[in-house]
Design a protein around this motif. Structure first.
Motif, PDB file in Angstrom:
ATOM      1  N   VAL A 282     -45.294   6.066 -26.338  1.00 20.68           N
ATOM      2  CA  VAL A 282     -44.361   4.827 -27.007  1.00 20.68           C
ATOM      3  C   VAL A 282     -44.388   3.820 -25.762  1.00 20.68           C
ATOM      4  O   VAL A 282     -44.288   4.258 -24.607  1.00 20.68           O
ATOM      5  N   ALA A 283     -44.854   2.454 -25.436  1.00 23.88           N
ATOM      6  CA  ALA A 283     -44.722   1.369 -24.524  1.00 23.88           C
ATOM      7  C   ALA A 283     -44.749   0.739 -24.429  1.00 23.88           C
ATOM      8  O   ALA A 283     -43.340  -0.260 -25.616  1.00 23.88           O
ATOM      9  N   VAL A 284     -43.255   0.164 -23.046  1.00 26.44           N
ATOM     10  CA  VAL A 284     -42.096  -0.965 -22.844  1.00 26.44           C
ATOM     11  C   VAL A 284     -43.131  -2.064 -23.185  1.00 26.44           C
ATOM     12  O   VAL A 284     -43.967  -1.977 -21.383  1.00 26.44           O
ATOM     13  N   VAL A 285     -42.991  -2.944 -22.685  1.00 22.73           N
ATOM     14  CA  VAL A 285     -43.261  -4.475 -22.547  1.00 22.73           C
ATOM     15  C   VAL A 285     -42.882  -5.285 -23.009  1.00 22.73           C
ATOM     16  O   VAL A 285     -41.768  -5.775 -22.889  1.00 22.73           O
ATOM     17  N   ARG A 286     -42.782  -6.026 -22.178  1.00 26.67           N
ATOM     18  CA  ARG A 286     -42.022  -7.241 -21.539  1.00 26.67           C
ATOM     19  C   ARG A 286     -41.752  -8.581 -22.653  1.00 26.67           C
ATOM     20  O   ARG A 286     -40.896  -8.514 -23.386  1.00 26.67           O
ATOM     21  N   TRP A 287     -42.831  -8.495 -23.414  1.00 29.12           N
ATOM     22  CA  TRP A 287     -42.582  -9.439 -24.871  1.00 29.12           C
ATOM     23  C   TRP A 287     -43.558  -8.354 -25.772  1.00 29.12           C
ATOM     24  O   TRP A 287     -44.234  -7.974 -25.421  1.00 29.12           O
ATOM     25  N   PRO A 288     -43.386  -8.480 -27.439  1.00 33.09           N
ATOM     26  CA  PRO A 288     -44.277  -7.766 -28.183  1.00 33.09           C
ATOM     27  C   PRO A 288     -45.286  -8.413 -28.253  1.00 33.09           C
ATOM     28  O   PRO A 288     -46.022  -7.916 -28.817  1.00 33.09           O
TER      29      PRO A 288
ATOM     30  N   THR B 174     -39.489  -4.566 -24.830  1.00 35.99           N
ATOM     31  CA  THR B 174     -39.374  -4.155 -26.922  1.00 35.99           C
ATOM     32  C   THR B 174     -40.398  -2.850 -26.677  1.00 35.99           C
ATOM     33  O   THR B 174     -40.935  -2.468 -25.611  1.00 35.99           O
ATOM     34  N   ALA B 175     -39.968  -1.998 -26.430  1.00 36.65           N
ATOM     35  CA  ALA B 175     -40.055  -0.562 -27.191  1.00 36.65           C
ATOM     36  C   ALA B 175     -41.101  -0.274 -28.076  1.00 36.65           C
ATOM     37  O   ALA B 175     -41.139  -0.583 -29.393  1.00 36.65           O
ATOM     38  N   LEU B 176     -42.702  -0.288 -28.099  1.00 40.74           N
ATOM     39  CA  LEU B 176     -43.632   0.012 -29.081  1.00 40.74           C
ATOM     40  C   LEU B 176     -44.311   0.978 -29.316  1.00 40.74           C
ATOM     41  O   LEU B 176     -45.086   1.598 -28.348  1.00 40.74           O
ATOM     42  N   ASP B 177     -44.311   1.720 -30.242  1.00 42.29           N
ATOM     43  CA  ASP B 177     -45.323   2.588 -30.652  1.00 42.29           C
ATOM     44  C   ASP B 177     -46.231   2.074 -31.855  1.00 42.29           C
ATOM     45  O   ASP B 177     -45.801   2.352 -32.727  1.00 42.29           O
ATOM     46  N   GLY B 178     -47.466   2.135 -30.756  1.00 34.90           N
ATOM     47  CA  GLY B 178     -48.308   1.941 -31.525  1.00 34.90           C
ATOM     48  C   GLY B 178     -48.366   0.330 -31.906  1.00 34.90           C
ATOM     49  O   GLY B 178     -48.202  -0.657 -30.381  1.00 34.90           O
ATOM     50  N   ASN B 179     -48.410  -0.502 -32.773  1.00 36.77           N
ATOM     51  CA  ASN B 179     -48.048  -1.982 -32.661  1.00 36.77           C
ATOM     52  C   ASN B 179     -46.716  -2.227 -33.272  1.00 36.77           C
ATOM     53  O   ASN B 179     -45.876  -2.941 -33.901  1.00 36.77           O
ATOM     54  N   ALA B 180     -45.552  -1.112 -33.335  1.00 43.28           N
ATOM     55  CA  ALA B 180     -44.471  -0.417 -33.817  1.00 43.28           C
ATOM     56  C   ALA B 180     -43.423  -1.183 -32.908  1.00 43.28           C
ATOM     57  O   ALA B 180     -43.546  -0.446 -32.811  1.00 43.28           O
TER      58      ALA B 180
ATOM     59  N   HIS C 269     -34.400   2.172 -17.084  1.00 42.97           N
ATOM     60  CA  HIS C 269     -35.675   1.719 -15.958  1.00 42.97           C
ATOM     61  C   HIS C 269     -36.509   0.132 -15.647  1.00 42.97           C
ATOM     62  O   HIS C 269     -35.634  -0.307 -14.760  1.00 42.97           O
ATOM     63  N   ALA C 270     -36.807  -0.102 -17.210  1.00 45.86           N
ATOM     64  CA  ALA C 270     -38.012  -1.225 -17.248  1.00 45.86           C
ATOM     65  C   ALA C 270     -36.580  -2.241 -16.977  1.00 45.86           C
ATOM     66  O   ALA C 270     -36.852  -3.244 -16.032  1.00 45.86           O
ATOM     67  N   ALA C 271     -35.481  -2.802 -17.393  1.00 45.16           N
ATOM     68  CA  ALA C 271     -34.460  -3.107 -17.346  1.00 45.16           C
ATOM     69  C   ALA C 271     -33.651  -3.257 -15.990  1.00 45.16           C
ATOM     70  O   ALA C 271     -34.213  -4.656 -15.515  1.00 45.16           O
ATOM     71  N   LEU C 272     -34.065  -2.092 -15.009  1.00 47.95           N
ATOM     72  CA  LEU C 272     -33.633  -2.347 -14.015  1.00 47.95           C
ATOM     73  C   LEU C 272     -34.268  -3.449 -12.715  1.00 47.95           C
ATOM     74  O   LEU C 272     -33.707  -3.145 -12.012  1.00 47.95           O
ATOM     75  N   ALA C 273     -35.239  -2.720 -13.141  1.00 48.20           N
ATOM     76  CA  ALA C 273     -37.212  -3.139 -12.017  1.00 48.20           C
ATOM     77  C   ALA C 273     -37.168  -4.574 -12.185  1.00 48.20           C
ATOM     78  O   ALA C 273     -37.316  -4.791 -11.097  1.00 48.20           O
ATOM     79  N   TYR C 274     -36.985  -4.736 -12.946  1.00 48.66           N
ATOM     80  CA  TYR C 274     -36.786  -6.498 -14.233  1.00 48.66           C
ATOM     81  C   TYR C 274     -35.464  -7.441 -12.962  1.00 48.66           C
ATOM     82  O   TYR C 274     -35.744  -8.362 -12.625  1.00 48.66           O
TER      83      TYR C 274
END
Length: 166
Positions: free
Chosen positions: A7-13, A70-76, A113-118
């Motif tokens: 799973v990857a976290v991206v700023r916008w999907p 948004t956390a993505l698992d593949g494209n989901a 984690h990502a939100a706190l960094a942003y």
């Protein structure tokens, strides 16, 4: 995000309509579940208050000044979080939600984690959030991230307000 790194976290999907539909689905699930937990179960998205329907139907407009993760698992899309733009040195976390089928895999932690960094990169010195008192698992998660209960800025009953200094 988890030990398999699926799973990857991206700023916008991104601009993939199916992924953006996934974000809308996560927001819909969040709002429908919250209304049900408050004892105000609604039969579908169309019965939600206008402000929530606006988030679901057009999140890019609803959160135009905010960071949407948004956390993505593949494209989901399997998780989401909104971080408001800093105001007076303070940002707010809203709409943290993980698809129930993906819970227990670190999705919410990675989003936090990502939100706190942003927030830190955006100049916020404090991050705050509110959570319903019955969401004890979420409260425990926030406490593990260093959030503490603070005086309420919201008059709704059973709402716990928390903050963390960056």
């Amino acid at each position: 995000m988890n030990d398999r790194g699926e799973v990857a976290v991206v700023r916008w999907p991104g601009h993939d309509p199916s992924t953006e539909d996934g974000l809308a689905g996560l927001l819909a699930a969040y709002h429908l579940r919250t209304e049900a937990e408050k004892g105000e179960a609604v039969t579908g998205v169309e019965a939600l208050p206008d402000r929530y329907r606006a988030e679901i139907s057009d999140p890019r407009t609803a959160f135009v000044d905010d960071v949407v993760l948004t956390a993505l698992d593949g494209n989901a899309a399997v998780g989401c979080l909104v971080l408001t733009a800093p105001a007076d040195g303070r940002s707010e976390i809203k709409r943290l939600w993980t698809d129930p089928a993906h819970r227990g895999r670190g999705v919410a932690s990675d989003l936090l984690h990502a939100a706190l960094a942003y927030a830190a990169a955006g100049g916020a010195s404090t991050v705050r959030l509110s959570v319903w008192a019955w969401r004890t698992g979420a409260i425990s998660l926030y406490e593990r991230f260093g959030f503490t209960v603070t005086e309420s800025w919201d008059e709704r009953e059973r709402l716990v307000c928390m903050q963390r200094t960056l």
